[in-house]
Scaffold this active site. Structure first.
Site, mmCIF file in Angstrom:
data_model
loop_
_atom_site.group_PDB
_atom_site.id
_atom_site.type_symbol
_atom_site.label_atom_id
_atom_site.label_comp_id
_atom_site.label_asym_id
_atom_site.label_seq_id
_atom_site.Cartn_x
_atom_site.Cartn_y
_atom_site.Cartn_z
ATOM 1 N N ASN A 7 0.880 -1.169 0.000
ATOM 2 C CA ASN A 7 0.000 0.000 0.000
ATOM 3 C C ASN A 7 0.919 1.221 0.000
ATOM 4 O OD1 ASN A 7 -1.811 2.034 0.438
ATOM 5 N ND2 ASN A 7 -2.756 1.126 2.253
ATOM 6 N N ARG A 92 -2.528 -2.083 -3.510
ATOM 7 C CA ARG A 92 -3.751 -1.298 -3.337
ATOM 8 C C ARG A 92 -3.656 -0.115 -4.306
ATOM 9 N NH1 ARG A 92 -5.160 3.245 0.951
ATOM 10 N NH2 ARG A 92 -7.337 3.499 0.394
ATOM 11 N N HIS A 182 -13.074 2.692 -0.177
ATOM 12 C CA HIS A 182 -13.091 1.639 0.860
ATOM 13 C C HIS A 182 -13.749 0.357 0.329
ATOM 14 C CE1 HIS A 182 -13.274 5.023 4.123
ATOM 15 N NE2 HIS A 182 -12.014 4.609 3.977
ATOM 16 N N ARG A 243 -12.180 15.467 7.548
ATOM 17 C CA ARG A 243 -12.933 15.828 6.334
ATOM 18 C C ARG A 243 -14.371 16.206 6.675
ATOM 19 N NH1 ARG A 243 -11.424 10.462 3.099
ATOM 20 N NH2 ARG A 243 -9.770 10.129 4.591
ATOM 21 N N GLU A 384 -8.270 -5.544 4.720
ATOM 22 C CA GLU A 384 -8.100 -5.196 3.307
ATOM 23 C C GLU A 384 -6.889 -5.899 2.700
ATOM 24 O OE1 GLU A 384 -9.316 -0.716 2.856
ATOM 25 O OE2 GLU A 384 -8.825 -1.135 4.930
#
Ligand code: AMP
Length: 398
Positions: A7, A92, A182, A243, A384
């Protein structure tokens, strides 16, 4: 079969090496401050090897990958005897646009398509590409590299869910639409829930709540994503650590005019200075907010988050015409009893009743609904990296 999962961020690189015959992690680690002063933490998880945790010059991602492989094969810290024992690498990749609805073997053509998606994810895709190129350079062209996209799972959304009500030409010419993110996490926990409930994924309706630093919710009908809260970018949907989530676009014009803020600074405010940290003026970390019991703004930020999660879940239940299970995952979803309890208070309205004792006792995977709840409530730790390794294994085995 051993698969390395990568990643890659702009100045960091996380990795895990899996033995996919047993689905166990052999080693994991993190390169930080790539291009700056550099640091590598490498943790072997099998045998009696020791942890490596040192500042080390990492001038670029290729040097970082070489350093990782050096540790993976070393006598002191290693878990394999040579690079040839790494059969494939799963990467990823944040944005696959409309091109990719599943994971894929990286060819020159695929690389070009990932590059074409850079305008859609200008911060993430270039870093992911750098990670892929670095692996190709260090490991050679013969080791298969596989791309697993954050957006791919959501490509099954119907038009009515992914279109924005702005002039159609922006979709036609510029591909402006909801993509969602996601996806790997939503896919994993939804499939796991079906498995735990002993039902075929095709037969059930699930809402998955990925609640971490970044948060998103997904409606999964019959194993397919039919709606999700993040949008064209990961700024949309729920208020998050830093955010803003969904806001009235008119607010931007108002602030920009009143305070003479340019668009770059405005986006920085919405991405980095809003959400939990913006409202609380304390922290983006849910633990800090939970601890600040006497701080009204911290509690307001948490209230806003839980309200927004519940409201989104409710809207997806209506969108799917029912729900069998609601899943909580990621840092907050897996660990925060109080956030789960606050969200579940609202969910009674849709027949989902949380069992307080089960919620308090929950460690790892658990059904926290009362026995007679009409809707199951599951806490399922996401993984993940495992999904990336599994996809890579399937593709390589073909
Ligand atoms: P993630 O992005 O999935 O790594 O999640 C990070 C978020 O999870 C941070 O805001 C953490 O504060 C939050 N988190 C982790 N552990 C806990 C916990 N025990 N209680 C509340 N929040 C937690």
């Amino acid at each position: 079969m051993n698969i390395l999962v990568i990643n890659a961020g702009s100045s960091s690189l996380k990795y895990q090496l899996f033995d996919m015959d047993t689905e166990t992690v052999l080693a994991k680690g993190l390169c930080e401050r790539i291009g700056l002063d550099g640091h590598l933490k490498h943790t072997p998880l099998v045998g009696d090897k020791v942890v490596y945790n040192e500042d080390i010059e990492l001038k670029d991602h290729s040097v970082a990958i070489a350093a990782v492989i050096d540790k993976l094969v070393s006598a002191e810290y290693g878990v394999v005897s040579s690079m040839s024992e790494i059969d494939a690498v799963g990467h990823r990749v944040v944005h696959g646009g409309e091109m990719f609805n599943e994971s894929t073997l990286i060819t020159a053509e695929v690389m070009k398509a990932i590059e074409d998606c850079i305008p859609l994810a200008p911060l993430h895709n270039p870093a992911n590409i750098t990670g892929i190129k670095a692996c190709q350079e260090v490991m050679g062209e013969d080791v298969p590299q596989i791309a697993v996209f954050d957006t791919a799972f959501h490509q099954t959304m119907p038009e009515k869910a992914y279109m924005y009500a702005i002039p159609y030409s922006y979709y036609k010419n510029d591909k402006i639409r909801r993509y969602g993110f996601h996806g790997t996490s939503h896919r994993y926990v939804a499939a796991k829930a079906a498995e735990l409930m002993g039902k075929p994924a095709e037969d059930i309706k699930i809402v998955t709540c990925h609640m971490g630093n970044g948060s998103s919710i997904c409606a999964v009908d019959g194993g397919k994503s039919v709606d999700t809260s993040m949008g064209f970018t990961p700024l949309a949907g729920l208020p998050m650590g830093t955010r803003c989530g969904d806001i009235d676009a008119g607010i931007m014009e108002y602030i920009m005019n009143k305070y003479d803020v340019n668009i770059k600074d405005m986006m920085n405010i919405l991405n980095k200075k809003s959400g939990m940290v913006g409202v609380s003026e304390l922290s983006s970390d849910f633990r800090d907010l939970g601890d600040a019991k006497d701080n009204d703004q911290a509690q307001l930020a948490l209230d806003m988050f839980c309200y927004s999660v519940a409201k989104t879940v409710g809207s997806y239940v209506v969108a799917m015409g029912g729900v069998d299970a609601i899943i909580f995952t990621a840092g907050v979803g897996e660990n925060s009893r109080s956030v789960r309890a606050a969200v579940c208070k609202y969910l009674k309205a849709i027949g989902a009743v949380m069992d307080e004792d089960k919620n308090n006792a929950c460690r790892g995977e658990a059904d926290i609904a009362t026995d007679d709840s009409a809707v199951r409530l599951w806490v399922i730790p996401t993984n993940e990296e495992l999904v990336i390794a599994r996809d890579a294994k399937v593709i390589v085995s073909k």
